[in-house]
Design a protein around this motif. Structure first.
Motif, PDB file in Angstrom:
ATOM      1  N   LEU A  83       0.820  -1.208   0.000  1.00  0.00           N
ATOM      2  CA  LEU A  83       0.000   0.000   0.000  1.00  0.00           C
ATOM      3  C   LEU A  83       0.860   1.266   0.000  1.00  0.00           C
ATOM      4  N   THR A  89       1.550   1.738  -3.644  1.00  0.00           N
ATOM      5  CA  THR A  89       0.415   2.013  -4.521  1.00  0.00           C
ATOM      6  C   THR A  89      -0.404   3.233  -4.102  1.00  0.00           C
ATOM      7  N   LYS A  90      -0.449   3.533  -2.793  1.00  0.00           N
ATOM      8  CA  LYS A  90      -1.262   4.668  -2.325  1.00  0.00           C
ATOM      9  C   LYS A  90      -0.420   5.785  -1.704  1.00  0.00           C
ATOM     10  N   SER A 143      -2.044   8.788   2.054  1.00  0.00           N
ATOM     11  CA  SER A 143      -3.355   8.278   1.613  1.00  0.00           C
ATOM     12  C   SER A 143      -3.682   6.919   2.216  1.00  0.00           C
ATOM     13  N   MET A 144      -2.684   6.160   2.604  1.00  0.00           N
ATOM     14  CA  MET A 144      -2.898   4.834   3.172  1.00  0.00           C
ATOM     15  C   MET A 144      -3.461   4.957   4.587  1.00  0.00           C
ATOM     16  N   ASP A 201      -7.243   0.464   5.357  1.00  0.00           N
ATOM     17  CA  ASP A 201      -6.717  -0.152   4.134  1.00  0.00           C
ATOM     18  C   ASP A 201      -5.815  -1.336   4.471  1.00  0.00           C
ATOM     19  N   ASN A 234       7.729   8.232  -2.649  1.00  0.00           N
ATOM     20  CA  ASN A 234       6.724   8.529  -1.639  1.00  0.00           C
ATOM     21  C   ASN A 234       7.345   9.134  -0.384  1.00  0.00           C
TER      22      ASN A 234
END
Length: 214
Positions: A34, A37-38, A42-43, A47, A121
């Motif tokens: 995650l 991907t996020k 945002s995670m 989730d 990120n």
């Protein structure tokens, strides 16, 4: 921030029953997926537990918050990468081959295809959560770069690398080349990429005992 919790094998539930390390691994792997991907901001915990197939209490018995979980997930992945590298045998390689292998190990994607996304990120979170990027530097980037630095210092001692070479700059150029290639082309690293890097740098660093470049 360092993870000061005891090892999974030593932690027990309130009833004294050892916790299942497979559950913890599922949570950590879900967190890592995650993150790529996020992204960190945002995670959510929701989730993570949904992806791992566990409950919130199961997660919170192990980690007090998202940040602590992410730090452990990062350290877990970087530790797995280091464990995948066999010791670099300088005596069994030519000086140039040793440099090629050390440069190859600089690639963050080695054993982790999502590593560039994770780097991006954490850099994006540098203002909000500077500790995440600090963890990446300390436990990921520093050991990778140190290995190449150690190889070059030893080759320097053996006369295969010139004494006046700025080793720190060579390491930065080699490490940075992976990020430059990814940002320019967004591709998987070519199989011979480390050889290409060394082919460019070797004529600049080779000492009197270094073999002529191929």
């Amino acid at each position: 921030m360092s993870d000061k919790r005891p090892n999974a094998e030593a932690r027990t539930s309130s009833g004294g029953r050892p916790r299942d390390p497979l559950v913890e691994e599922a949570i950590i792997e879900s967190t890592r997926m995650l993150l790529a991907t996020k992204g960190y901001s945002s995670m959510t915990i929701g989730d993570i537990v949904a992806e791992a197939g566990v409950t919130r209490p199961t997660l919170y018995r192990r980690w007090p918050n998202k940040y602590e979980l992410v730090v452990e997930a990062l350290q877990y992945g970087l530790r797995k990468q280091r464990e995948a590298y066999p010791p670099l045998d300088l005596d069994g390689l030519t000086p140039r081959e040793a440099m090629v292998e050390a440069v190859r190990r600089l690639d963050p994607r080695l054993h982790n295809p999502r590593a560039m996304t994770l780097h991006g990120n954490f850099m994006a979170e540098a203002e909000r959560e500077p500790g995440l990027l600090a963890q990446m530097r300390e436990h990921g980037n520093r050991p990778r770069c140190q290995e190449l630095s150690d190889v070059l210092v030893e080759l320097q001692r053996r006369g295969a690398v010139r004494e006046d070479v700025d080793i720190d700059m060579i390491v930065s150029l080699s490490f940075g080349s992976y990020f430059a290639d990814f940002n320019r082309y967004g591709r998987e690293v070519p199989p011979d990429y480390a050889e290409q890097v060394v082919a460019t740098l070797w004529p600049l660093v080779a000492g009197e005992r270094g073999p002529a470049p191929a």
